[in-house]
Design a protein around this motif. Structure first.
Motif, PDB file in Angstrom:
ATOM      1  N   SER A 101      19.079  -6.737 -71.219  1.00 44.14           N
ATOM      2  CA  SER A 101      18.954  -5.306 -70.913  1.00 44.14           C
ATOM      3  C   SER A 101      17.953  -4.609 -71.829  1.00 44.14           C
ATOM      4  CB  SER A 101      20.330  -4.639 -71.017  1.00 44.14           C
ATOM      5  OG  SER A 101      20.845  -4.818 -72.316  1.00 44.14           O
TER       6      SER A 101
ATOM      7  N   CYS B 101      22.585   1.053 -72.497  1.00 43.88           N
ATOM      8  CA  CYS B 101      23.265   1.948 -73.432  1.00 43.88           C
ATOM      9  C   CYS B 101      22.310   2.732 -74.327  1.00 43.88           C
ATOM     10  CB  CYS B 101      24.261   1.162 -74.286  1.00 43.88           C
ATOM     11  SG  CYS B 101      23.448   0.144 -75.524  1.00 43.88           S
TER      12      CYS B 101
ATOM     13  N   CYS C 215      26.074  -2.859 -76.409  1.00 40.56           N
ATOM     14  CA  CYS C 215      26.933  -2.874 -75.206  1.00 40.56           C
ATOM     15  C   CYS C 215      27.182  -4.296 -74.711  1.00 40.56           C
ATOM     16  CB  CYS C 215      26.319  -2.026 -74.105  1.00 40.56           C
ATOM     17  SG  CYS C 215      24.817  -2.747 -73.413  1.00 40.56           S
TER      18      CYS C 215
ATOM     19  N   CYS D 135      22.345  -7.429 -75.993  1.00 41.44           N
ATOM     20  CA  CYS D 135      22.357  -6.136 -76.690  1.00 41.44           C
ATOM     21  C   CYS D 135      23.541  -6.095 -77.655  1.00 41.44           C
ATOM     22  CB  CYS D 135      22.454  -4.997 -75.682  1.00 41.44           C
ATOM     23  SG  CYS D 135      22.750  -3.409 -76.486  1.00 41.44           S
TER      24      CYS D 135
ATOM     25  N   CYS E 186      17.631  -0.648 -74.969  1.00 40.80           N
ATOM     26  CA  CYS E 186      18.565  -1.183 -73.975  1.00 40.80           C
ATOM     27  C   CYS E 186      18.633  -0.222 -72.788  1.00 40.80           C
ATOM     28  CB  CYS E 186      19.948  -1.349 -74.584  1.00 40.80           C
ATOM     29  SG  CYS E 186      21.172  -1.844 -73.381  1.00 40.80           S
TER      30      CYS E 186
ATOM     31  N   TYR F 107      20.489   1.610 -76.806  1.00 40.61           N
ATOM     32  CA  TYR F 107      20.314   1.030 -78.145  1.00 40.61           C
ATOM     33  C   TYR F 107      18.837   0.672 -78.361  1.00 40.61           C
ATOM     34  CZ  TYR F 107      20.532  -2.477 -81.859  1.00 40.61           C
ATOM     35  OH  TYR F 107      20.311  -3.197 -82.998  1.00 40.61           O
TER      36      TYR F 107
END
Ligand SMILES: [Zn+2]
Length: 388
Positions: free
Chosen positions: A382, A363, A377, A374, A360, A365
């Motif tokens: 993303s 964030c 977040c 995601c 991501c 991830y």
């Protein structure tokens, strides 16, 4: 004459009475001031007592004090609301709900605080998982201009959790028409969700309408182009699919690796692998996207033989060294060279497979499969392929 006498007597009295009245008024005002100060002093003591309880982690006692305080002095409501937020953050939802319901139940709650308390209570419900209750409260305050964006965000989050995409679209559109920050990318994702639902039910026509709607809302929606390509592929219209997949280059080149296999499949079905290879090589020159290297290598090998593939790959590895390219290079060579290279290949393969394939942008991830929303977040679109 009598009237004149009366007046003169009253004037005389007034002359004597004025200083006395002034004196009495002075005493009255002084007493009032003293009483007020005493009251404020009492408030302050209670207030500090409440804070003390909070510091000593005796939140139940603090809760009782602040609820009482607020009744006599609404100026302390900010502290009560802060306390509610602490309860919610600590996961003590029942206490947060008790506090906010208590505030709302007071007839003396000043009108200007009502929406704030409603929003706070709705957030409690949201966290407790009571989405219906939260939804109805948020709807109550949605008309309040000051809380427009907060209530809108919360409502959209509810509809996302409940996967009520049509409601989510309505809310997004409503707030966008009021001049809220652009929600077009998010709205397009909602249309894609709807499109995917009907696509899975084999309603290709409606799926196409909805995905086209997503593109109308946000021309850079990669997911919509991918859906339209999937619909075209299902109908056997590969040329059309190719057109949609080409759009991804303009929309977001970082997401191109998601479509490359479908693109090759579509070219293959139109017997145009030559065009596929030249298109991908052109992209490779333009963007030096390492994820394209294995596909180009495999296509080159298929069409022109292993030697040409190896030559391309060696250049690619030197131009932009990456584990992915190295792994592809080693795989290609193992057909000719000995066991030692096999070992290196296995090791490199292990390194690349240990890494996550998607990350991501917002964030950080990481995951091995691509998702549009995601989970960490809750950002849409993303997740991008990660370069190894
Ligand atoms: Zn994220």
């Amino acid at each position: 004459m009598t009237e004149y006498l009366d007046i003169s007597i009253s004037s005389q009295w007034t002359i004597y009475l004025l200083p006395v009245l002034g004196f009495l008024l002075g005493i009255f005002l002084a007493r009032r001031r003293f009483k007020k100060q005493k009251k404020q002093l009492r408030f302050s003591n209670d207030y500090f007592q409440g804070l003390n309880y909070l510091l000593n982690d005796e939140q139940d006692k603090a809760l009782d004090i602040f609820i009482k305080l607020v009744e006599t002095d609404w100026e302390t409501i900010d502290t009560s609301l802060a306390l509610g937020t602490i309860f919610r953050r600590n996961g003590e939802i029942d206490k947060a709900i008790k506090l906010h319901q208590n505030l709302l139940a007071r007839p003396s709650l000043p009108a200007e605080y009502k929406a704030t308390v409603l929003i706070a209570l709705a957030k409690d419900y949201l966290q407790a998982g009571w989405l219906d209750r939260a939804e109805s409260l948020f709807k109550d305050v949605v008309g309040d201009a000051e809380f427009t964006s907060e209530a809108q965000k919360c409502l959209m989050s509810i509809y996302e959790q409940e996967q009520e995409w049509e409601n989510a679209i309505n809310i997004a559109r409503r707030f966008q028409s009021r001049g809220a920050k652009s929600l077009s990318a998010t709205t397009a994702q909602y249309y894609c969700e709807l499109s995917l639902q009907v696509f899975n039910q084999n309603d290709l026509k409606e799926a196409e309408v909805l995905a086209t709607q997503a593109l109308t809302v946000n021309k850079d929606c990669v997911r919509a182009s991918m859906l339209l390509a999937d619909i075209a592929i299902t109908r056997g219209r590969y040329q059309k699919a190719i057109r949609f997949l080409h759009q991804v280059e303009i929309q977001n080149i970082q997401l191109f690796p998601l479509v490359v296999e479908k693109l090759v499949l579509s070219y293959r079905n139109t017997s145009n692998l030559n065009k596929a290879l030249s298109y991908l090589r052109n992209l490779d020159q333009k963007y030096q996207e390492v994820s394209l290297v294995p596909v180009i290598t495999s296509l080159t090998s298929e069409m022109f033989g292993e030697e040409d593939a190896l030559q391309y790959l060696s250049e690619a590895v030197l131009r932009k060294p990456s584990l992915k390219s190295l792994s592809t290079l080693l795989k290609l060579q193992t057909t000719e060279i000995d066991q030692f290279d096999n070992l290196i290949s296995t090791v490199v393969e292990a390194i690349t497979s240990k890494n996550y394939d998607f990350q991501c942008e917002r964030c950080g991830y990481s995951a091995n499969t691509h998702v549009w929303l995601c989970p960490s977040c809750h950002g849409w679109s993303s997740m991008i392929p990660k370069v190894h």
